[in-house]
Design a protein around this motif. Structure first.
Motif, PDB file in Angstrom:
ATOM      1  N   VAL A   1       1.783   8.725  -7.244  1.00 56.28           N
ATOM      2  CA  VAL A   1       0.817  10.491  -6.654  1.00 56.28           C
ATOM      3  C   VAL A   1       1.281  11.862  -5.930  1.00 56.28           C
ATOM      4  CG1 VAL A   1      -0.761  10.998  -5.377  1.00 56.28           C
ATOM      5  CG2 VAL A   1      -1.230   8.874  -5.855  1.00 56.28           C
TER       6      VAL A   1
ATOM      7  N   THR B   1       0.854  -1.372  -0.004  1.00 54.29           N
ATOM      8  CA  THR B   1      -0.066  -0.028  -0.112  1.00 54.29           C
ATOM      9  C   THR B   1       0.931   1.499  -0.138  1.00 54.29           C
ATOM     10  OG1 THR B   1      -1.673  -0.917   1.471  1.00 54.29           O
ATOM     11  CG2 THR B   1      -2.344   0.863   0.922  1.00 54.29           C
TER      12      THR B   1
ATOM     13  N   VAL C   1       1.594   2.679  -3.324  1.00 55.00           N
ATOM     14  CA  VAL C   1       0.534   3.399  -3.929  1.00 55.00           C
ATOM     15  C   VAL C   1       1.092   4.872  -3.851  1.00 55.00           C
ATOM     16  CG1 VAL C   1      -1.656   3.864  -4.435  1.00 55.00           C
ATOM     17  CG2 VAL C   1      -0.525   1.683  -3.963  1.00 55.00           C
TER      18      VAL C   1
END
Length: 153
Positions: free
Chosen positions: A117, A110, A113
């Protein structure tokens, strides 16, 4: 609209710290799967240090050139030495490398991710506008530099 009106209120180091916190939260709340074996997580520490050193070295070059480090302020010098020979944005690249290091240290899927961004936000909220300002300030000198050196790597 003036440049000051378009300037984000939060500076890149604040985004960086917020994304580190977000990674820590995601690791606790939704770790998905451990993808990095524990012994290999020490590589993350190396990347965190390498990213910090890259950002710091770029910052010191700005200080040595006596030009502003603050986004959206007009630069008085075009810094092209050191890591700027390889990337036009070593400070931001250092932050991305450090975030990858944090994700590796955490070991779960996780937190990874968050990295793209962060890079996208930095590119759209800072880099693109900074590049326009550098082109206005340094003209052909910056255009030649931009043609020779990539934005990231």
């Amino acid at each position: 609209m003036t440049t000051a009106a378009r300037t984000p209120r939060l500076l890149p180091p604040v985004y960086f710290l917020a994304f580190v916190v977000l990674m820590l939260i995601l690791d606790v709340v939704a770790p998905l799967a451990d993808v990095i074996p524990r012994p290999l997580r020490h590589v993350g520490t190396i990347l965190i240090v390498a990213g910090a050193l890259l950002s710091l070295s770029a910052t010191l070059l700005f200080r040595r050139a006596r030009t502003t480090i603050k986004p959206f302020r007009q630069s008085s010098a075009l810094v092209r030495g050191g890591p700027y020979r390889v990337t036009r944005n070593p400070m931001y690249l250092g932050m991305v490398v450090a975030l990858i290091g944090v994700a590796i240290r955490l070991g779960a899927l996780t937190p990874f991710v968050v990295v793209p961004v962060f890079a996208w936000i930095i590119q759209t909220a800072f880099i693109q506008a900074e590049e326009r300002l550098l082109e206005q300030t340094f003209g052909a000198q910056y255009a030649q530099y931009r043609a020779r050196v990539r934005r990231w790597l």
